[in-house]
Write a protein that holds these residues in place. Structure first.
Motif, short mmCIF file in Angstrom:
data_model
loop_
_atom_site.label_atom_id
_atom_site.label_comp_id
_atom_site.label_asym_id
_atom_site.label_seq_id
_atom_site.Cartn_x
_atom_site.Cartn_y
_atom_site.Cartn_z
N SER A 1 36.55 38.05 39.86
CA SER A 1 35.35 37.91 39.02
C SER A 1 34.44 36.80 39.55
O SER A 1 33.25 36.79 39.28
CB SER A 1 35.74 37.62 37.56
OG SER A 1 36.16 36.29 37.45
N ARG A 2 35.01 35.88 40.34
CA ARG A 2 34.22 34.80 40.94
C ARG A 2 33.64 35.24 42.28
O ARG A 2 33.04 34.45 43.00
CB ARG A 2 35.17 33.61 41.15
CG ARG A 2 34.55 32.29 40.89
CD ARG A 2 35.53 31.17 40.67
NE ARG A 2 36.39 30.82 41.78
CZ ARG A 2 37.12 29.69 41.83
NH1 ARG A 2 37.07 28.82 40.84
NH2 ARG A 2 37.90 29.43 42.84
N GLY A 3 33.89 36.50 42.63
CA GLY A 3 33.33 37.04 43.88
C GLY A 3 34.17 36.74 45.10
O GLY A 3 33.71 36.91 46.24
N GLN A 4 35.42 36.32 44.88
CA GLN A 4 36.29 36.02 46.02
C GLN A 4 37.23 37.19 46.25
O GLN A 4 37.67 37.84 45.31
CB GLN A 4 37.08 34.75 45.75
CG GLN A 4 36.22 33.51 45.74
CD GLN A 4 37.02 32.29 45.32
OE1 GLN A 4 37.43 32.16 44.17
NE2 GLN A 4 37.25 31.38 46.24
N LYS A 5 37.54 37.41 47.51
CA LYS A 5 38.50 38.48 47.82
C LYS A 5 39.91 37.90 47.82
O LYS A 5 40.11 36.74 48.17
CB LYS A 5 38.19 39.05 49.20
CG LYS A 5 36.90 39.86 49.22
CD LYS A 5 36.86 40.71 50.46
CE LYS A 5 35.44 41.06 50.83
NZ LYS A 5 35.20 41.00 52.26
#
Ligand SMILES: Nc1nc2c(ncn2[C@@H]2O[C@H](COP(=O)(O)OP(=O)(O)OP(=O)(O)O)[C@@H](O)[C@H]2O)c(=O)[nH]1
Ligand SMILES: [Mg+2]
Length: 378
Positions: free
Chosen positions: A30-34
């Motif tokens: 959700s924080r845009g991290q993979k």
């Protein structure tokens, strides 16, 4: 090049590691991290790997022994995830009977792979159902003499592992606070502070998310963490681990009429709880996942005295599904295997289903022989 963040969450069998990792995975996404996940077990057919994959996460597994004894495999699996996922964060779950992970995993990762990996602070989950009993008993003479003492349902040597896991933590995370009344929470807080003075204590419900922000803040911290090298007796550790019987099994179940997967899972674990309690073997974790074409369900039991939980309901009926079953119980593994075979067979018969046993491995974990062990922190 940006370094890959390596997060490992420790804790005893059934403490809530997989639940926490799944929540962390969703948070980082959700924080845009993979993300990429690495699971670990003494053998193949692991409920956690299957359930995390069924939730849609990229997961690699290190089977056969703990991360410390398969350090090269751990790095290899992280590299596979690097190639396939390009992750920003790796989430790793060690075996719940394993300890000394700072000296054998955290320190080697920092020292040998510090140019590529950035190791986060190492939190260890506290499991109230056994932890309360273990910490309430008199502190063990270290290492404990065999016999006597209160191991919280386990032997003093298995309880030794439980304590050692917490001793090396950068932070202790008291899990399952959703279930604890105020008095028990206060008692546990005092017991943890007394037993592990100076170690920060977080309170979490991996299930509801209560207290989760404090955990993610801790994991975001930079600094010289992962430095608590244990003074540990490997003979006691190995004997404590070997007192736990291990069973991993995969079974294919078929029926003529659609069967409620959730009802079946609950019934199966209930029958096993009854059978194992008659044999006097304390349960560390019983878990089963059933996977049909359309859905999956997971059921768990985390101590002999706990309530069975359908942690992931499938809400479906099926005429065919795969069942993976993992048991970690303080009992002779042969006896566990016999009970599981018998219970699955009778439960299937009562549900008018037919089991086909594919694999069944039962054993006592072997002596840990770490690939690396750092005697002092770098
Ligand atoms: N009520 C409650 N249940 C929880 C919480 N965290 C985990 N559980 C339940 O505890 C059981 C064990 O959780 P897991 O996440 O599988 O524990 P684990 O540490 O990964 O277990 P192993 O891999 O076997 O060592 C499951 O039924 C979870 O739903 C929590 O915060 N509250
Ligand atoms: Mg797990």
């Amino acid at each position: 090049m940006k370094k890959l963040r390596f997060i490992m969450i420790g804790g005893f069998l059934g403490a809530g590691k997989t639940t926490t990792l799944a929540r962390l995975a969703r948070f980082y996404l959700s924080r845009g991290q993979k993300i990429g996940l690495v699971t670990n077990d003494q053998a193949q057919d692991l409920v956690d790997t299957t359930s995390l994959r069924a939730q849609g996460f990229p997961v690699e597994e290190v089977p056969g022994a703990c991360f410390c004894c398969r350090f090269g495999d751990l790095v290899g699996k992280v590299e596979q995830l690097e190639t396939s996922q390009r992750p920003d964060v790796i989430l790793a779950e060690p075996v719940g009977s394993c300890t000394d992970l700072v000296a054998t995993v955290v320190q080697p990762l920092k020292d040998l792979y510090g140019d590529r990996f950035e190791v986060a602070p190492y939190p260890v989950l506290f499991k109230p159902s056994h932890g309360l009993r273990i910490l309430k008993s008199a502190p063990p003479i270290s290492p404990p003499a065999s016999g006597g003492g209160n191991g919280g349902g386990f032997s003093p040597k298995a309880a030794y592992i439980f304590r050692k896991q917490l001793e090396e933590a950068d932070a202790i995370v008291l899990n399952r606070i959703d279930e604890l009344d105020a008095a028990t929470l206060a008692e546990l807080t005092d017991l943890v502070h007394a037993a592990f003075p100076g170690t920060p204590l977080l309170r979490l419900s991996a299930k509801t998310g209560q207290g989760f922000e404090a955990l993610t803040e801790l994991l975001d911290q930079q600094g010289n963490f992962g430095r608590k090298i244990l003074d540990i007796d490997y003979d006691v550790y190995a004997e404590g681990e070997a007192e736990l019987g291990w069973l991993n099994s995969s079974i294919h179940v078929t029926t003529d009429k659609p069967l409620s997967i959730d009802a079946f899972l609950l019934d199966l674990i209930q029958r096993l709880q009854n059978a194992l309690s008659q044999l006097g073997g304390e349960v560390a974790h019983l878990k089963a996942i059933a996977l049909s074409d359309i859905s999956f369900g997971v059921a768990n039991l985390v101590s002999s005295a706990s309530r069975i939980e359908l942690s992931m309901p499938s809400r479906c009926e099926a005429k065919e599904f795969d069942l993976i079953f993992n048991a970690r119980v303080a009992l002779d593994p042969e006896q566990i295997a016999q009970q599981v075979r018998q219970t699955v067979t009778t439960a299937c018969s009562d549900h008018k289903a037919t089991p086909q046993f594919h694999t069944m491995q039962s054993f006592r974990p072997g002596r840990p022989q770490p690939t690396h062990r750092y005697a002092t922190a770098k």
